[in-house]
Motif scaffolding. Sequence first.
Motif, PDB file in Angstrom:
ATOM      1  N   ALA A 277     -39.217  19.335  33.604  1.00 57.92           N
ATOM      2  CA  ALA A 277     -38.716  18.847  34.894  1.00 57.92           C
ATOM      3  C   ALA A 277     -38.040  17.508  34.684  1.00 57.92           C
ATOM      4  O   ALA A 277     -38.290  16.815  33.684  1.00 57.92           O
ATOM      5  N   HIS A 278     -37.179  17.144  35.620  1.00 60.82           N
ATOM      6  CA  HIS A 278     -36.553  15.820  35.562  1.00 60.82           C
ATOM      7  C   HIS A 278     -36.145  15.399  36.958  1.00 60.82           C
ATOM      8  O   HIS A 278     -35.915  16.230  37.843  1.00 60.82           O
ATOM      9  N   ALA A 279     -36.063  14.093  37.163  1.00 60.74           N
ATOM     10  CA  ALA A 279     -35.682  13.544  38.467  1.00 60.74           C
ATOM     11  C   ALA A 279     -35.260  12.094  38.291  1.00 60.74           C
ATOM     12  O   ALA A 279     -35.708  11.415  37.353  1.00 60.74           O
ATOM     13  N   VAL A 280     -34.402  11.632  39.174  1.00 63.73           N
ATOM     14  CA  VAL A 280     -34.040  10.214  39.206  1.00 63.73           C
ATOM     15  C   VAL A 280     -34.999   9.528  40.170  1.00 63.73           C
ATOM     16  O   VAL A 280     -35.125   9.926  41.334  1.00 63.73           O
ATOM     17  N   VAL A 281     -35.703   8.506  39.674  1.00 59.30           N
ATOM     18  CA  VAL A 281     -36.739   7.840  40.463  1.00 59.30           C
ATOM     19  C   VAL A 281     -36.563   6.321  40.351  1.00 59.30           C
ATOM     20  O   VAL A 281     -35.954   5.822  39.397  1.00 59.30           O
ATOM     21  N   PRO A 282     -37.095   5.565  41.306  1.00 53.95           N
ATOM     22  CA  PRO A 282     -37.069   4.092  41.188  1.00 53.95           C
ATOM     23  C   PRO A 282     -38.085   3.635  40.146  1.00 53.95           C
ATOM     24  O   PRO A 282     -39.194   4.161  40.080  1.00 53.95           O
ATOM     25  N   ALA A 283     -37.718   2.697  39.324  1.00 56.61           N
ATOM     26  CA  ALA A 283     -38.612   2.191  38.281  1.00 56.61           C
ATOM     27  C   ALA A 283     -39.730   1.363  38.907  1.00 56.61           C
ATOM     28  O   ALA A 283     -39.470   0.448  39.690  1.00 56.61           O
ATOM     29  N   THR A 284     -40.979   1.699  38.584  1.00 56.48           N
ATOM     30  CA  THR A 284     -42.120   0.906  39.039  1.00 56.48           C
ATOM     31  C   THR A 284     -42.249  -0.335  38.161  1.00 56.48           C
ATOM     32  O   THR A 284     -41.522  -0.494  37.182  1.00 56.48           O
ATOM     33  N   GLY A 285     -43.208  -1.185  38.504  1.00 53.65           N
ATOM     34  CA  GLY A 285     -43.367  -2.441  37.780  1.00 53.65           C
ATOM     35  C   GLY A 285     -43.507  -2.283  36.286  1.00 53.65           C
ATOM     36  O   GLY A 285     -42.785  -2.905  35.508  1.00 53.65           O
ATOM     37  N   GLU A 286     -44.456  -1.415  35.833  1.00 53.94           N
ATOM     38  CA  GLU A 286     -44.697  -1.257  34.400  1.00 53.94           C
ATOM     39  C   GLU A 286     -43.504  -0.648  33.689  1.00 53.94           C
ATOM     40  O   GLU A 286     -43.111  -1.089  32.601  1.00 53.94           O
ATOM     41  N   ILE A 287     -42.909   0.371  34.298  1.00 53.91           N
ATOM     42  CA  ILE A 287     -41.763   1.046  33.676  1.00 53.91           C
ATOM     43  C   ILE A 287     -40.550   0.125  33.675  1.00 53.91           C
ATOM     44  O   ILE A 287     -39.831   0.026  32.672  1.00 53.91           O
ATOM     45  N   ALA A 288     -40.326  -0.557  34.788  1.00 55.89           N
ATOM     46  CA  ALA A 288     -39.201  -1.493  34.867  1.00 55.89           C
ATOM     47  C   ALA A 288     -39.336  -2.593  33.815  1.00 55.89           C
ATOM     48  O   ALA A 288     -38.366  -2.949  33.138  1.00 55.89           O
TER      49      ALA A 288
ATOM     50  N   CYS B 252     -34.047   5.137  37.364  1.00 52.62           N
ATOM     51  CA  CYS B 252     -34.276   5.582  35.994  1.00 52.62           C
ATOM     52  C   CYS B 252     -34.492   7.092  36.020  1.00 52.62           C
ATOM     53  O   CYS B 252     -34.837   7.677  37.054  1.00 52.62           O
ATOM     54  N   LEU B 253     -34.259   7.718  34.908  1.00 51.00           N
ATOM     55  CA  LEU B 253     -34.454   9.159  34.790  1.00 51.00           C
ATOM     56  C   LEU B 253     -35.870   9.431  34.302  1.00 51.00           C
ATOM     57  O   LEU B 253     -36.267   8.923  33.247  1.00 51.00           O
ATOM     58  N   GLU B 254     -36.629  10.196  35.058  1.00 54.95           N
ATOM     59  CA  GLU B 254     -37.964  10.624  34.650  1.00 54.95           C
ATOM     60  C   GLU B 254     -37.852  12.041  34.083  1.00 54.95           C
ATOM     61  O   GLU B 254     -37.282  12.923  34.715  1.00 54.95           O
ATOM     62  N   MET B 255     -38.401  12.244  32.898  1.00 52.28           N
ATOM     63  CA  MET B 255     -38.254  13.536  32.232  1.00 52.28           C
ATOM     64  C   MET B 255     -39.589  14.007  31.678  1.00 52.28           C
ATOM     65  O   MET B 255     -40.252  13.302  30.927  1.00 52.28           O
ATOM     66  N   GLU B 256     -40.016  15.212  32.088  1.00 47.13           N
ATOM     67  CA  GLU B 256     -41.250  15.819  31.588  1.00 47.13           C
ATOM     68  C   GLU B 256     -40.885  16.832  30.511  1.00 47.13           C
ATOM     69  O   GLU B 256     -39.977  17.644  30.698  1.00 47.13           O
ATOM     70  N   ALA B 257     -41.617  16.804  29.381  1.00 46.91           N
ATOM     71  CA  ALA B 257     -41.314  17.715  28.284  1.00 46.91           C
ATOM     72  C   ALA B 257     -42.591  18.210  27.623  1.00 46.91           C
ATOM     73  O   ALA B 257     -43.646  17.555  27.699  1.00 46.91           O
ATOM     74  N   LEU B 258     -42.494  19.352  26.982  1.00 43.32           N
ATOM     75  CA  LEU B 258     -43.607  19.950  26.244  1.00 43.32           C
ATOM     76  C   LEU B 258     -43.132  20.246  24.829  1.00 43.32           C
ATOM     77  O   LEU B 258     -42.090  20.874  24.646  1.00 43.32           O
ATOM     78  N   SER B 259     -43.908  19.792  23.840  1.00 43.38           N
ATOM     79  CA  SER B 259     -43.547  20.015  22.437  1.00 43.38           C
ATOM     80  C   SER B 259     -44.566  20.929  21.775  1.00 43.38           C
ATOM     81  O   SER B 259     -45.775  20.772  21.973  1.00 43.38           O
ATOM     82  N   SER B 260     -44.062  21.882  20.989  1.00 43.87           N
ATOM     83  CA  SER B 260     -44.916  22.869  20.337  1.00 43.87           C
ATOM     84  C   SER B 260     -44.583  22.970  18.860  1.00 43.87           C
ATOM     85  O   SER B 260     -43.468  22.666  18.434  1.00 43.87           O
TER      86      SER B 260
ATOM     87  N   PRO C 228     -48.795  24.560  21.689  1.00 47.36           N
ATOM     88  CA  PRO C 228     -48.511  23.251  22.283  1.00 47.36           C
ATOM     89  C   PRO C 228     -49.295  22.143  21.586  1.00 47.36           C
ATOM     90  O   PRO C 228     -50.492  22.292  21.337  1.00 47.36           O
ATOM     91  N   VAL C 229     -48.621  21.050  21.265  1.00 45.61           N
ATOM     92  CA  VAL C 229     -49.299  19.931  20.617  1.00 45.61           C
ATOM     93  C   VAL C 229     -49.204  18.650  21.432  1.00 45.61           C
ATOM     94  O   VAL C 229     -50.047  17.755  21.295  1.00 45.61           O
ATOM     95  N   SER C 230     -48.198  18.549  22.308  1.00 45.00           N
ATOM     96  CA  SER C 230     -48.089  17.335  23.121  1.00 45.00           C
ATOM     97  C   SER C 230     -47.255  17.603  24.363  1.00 45.00           C
ATOM     98  O   SER C 230     -46.396  18.487  24.384  1.00 45.00           O
ATOM     99  N   CYS C 231     -47.528  16.817  25.396  1.00 45.43           N
ATOM    100  CA  CYS C 231     -46.678  16.800  26.583  1.00 45.43           C
ATOM    101  C   CYS C 231     -46.340  15.341  26.853  1.00 45.43           C
ATOM    102  O   CYS C 231     -47.111  14.443  26.515  1.00 45.43           O
ATOM    103  N   SER C 232     -45.192  15.111  27.429  1.00 40.83           N
ATOM    104  CA  SER C 232     -44.736  13.726  27.571  1.00 40.83           C
ATOM    105  C   SER C 232     -44.026  13.497  28.895  1.00 40.83           C
ATOM    106  O   SER C 232     -43.442  14.415  29.476  1.00 40.83           O
ATOM    107  N   THR C 233     -44.081  12.249  29.339  1.00 37.10           N
ATOM    108  CA  THR C 233     -43.307  11.780  30.484  1.00 37.10           C
ATOM    109  C   THR C 233     -42.507  10.582  29.995  1.00 37.10           C
ATOM    110  O   THR C 233     -43.084   9.585  29.569  1.00 37.10           O
ATOM    111  N   SER C 234     -41.182  10.707  30.040  1.00 39.81           N
ATOM    112  CA  SER C 234     -40.312   9.653  29.529  1.00 39.81           C
ATOM    113  C   SER C 234     -39.412   9.129  30.633  1.00 39.81           C
ATOM    114  O   SER C 234     -39.049   9.858  31.574  1.00 39.81           O
ATOM    115  N   TYR C 235     -39.045   7.864  30.494  1.00 36.95           N
ATOM    116  CA  TYR C 235     -38.156   7.220  31.461  1.00 36.95           C
ATOM    117  C   TYR C 235     -37.005   6.569  30.695  1.00 36.95           C
ATOM    118  O   TYR C 235     -37.216   5.919  29.668  1.00 36.95           O
TER     119      TYR C 235
END
Length: 245
Positions: free
Chosen positions: A111-122, A133-141, A146-153
């Motif tokens: 999934a992905h979405a454009v979201v406002p950056a919160t304090g920690e992310i900003a 900022c662009l929020e992006m959810e990903a799954l790596s296998s 599956p070995v990891s899932c991630s949320t990136s900005y």
Amino acid sequence: MNSKKTVERQTGVALWRQIADLIRLAISNGEYDKTGMVPPEMMLAGQFGVNRHTVRSALAALAEEGLVQAIQGRGTMVRRKERLSFPISRRTRFSQGLSDQTREIEARLLAHAVVPATGEIAAGLGIPAGAHCLEMEALSSADGRPVSCSTSYFPQARFPGMAEHFAQLGSITKAFAAQGLADYVRISTELVARHADANELSLLRLSPGAIVIEATAINADPDGIPVQFARTRFAADRVKLKIET
């Protein structure tokens, strides 16, 4: 393994889950390597001061994770699987880090979405709070597991096509390159181990009580300008993190 003192009542954590955690730790520490078997249910029940049904629930959860297997007439066998070694270094790359340990590596956009950056992310990205900022959810296998899932900005203004490139190329590194960033480096990593939440259990195909290692990282371009703030959750029984300096 220790006795009843290792299980705490009235903590809000189910007894079977505590027992599963302790058996998982014992497996990881090699305590059952000599026999390859988990102690009998009656013995475990006595050690932890619980009934056999509680022990069975713990073993059933570990069986779902693939850590143990019930063998008719023998008991519960440890299904030891070598964990993948993932390096955390100045130039951490998922595909490169696991390429010599697996046959097939896949990173999939969820999934992905454009979201406002919160304090920690900003702060991590060096952009004003509330900036897009662009929020992006990903799954790596690895090899279909599956070995990891991630949320990136990512700063939206600088990398407007990040999600589309990642979905097509299956790689953060290649997606950066497609937008003009040929290299980037890790400037910080924080690690914490915790129980997986419901979403992580589902994505990583783990049973309740499983542990994940959460890595919060900031990556920057060669000039030191942050380009990615990421939280990656690794399945602790499948991946070990190796800090390289």
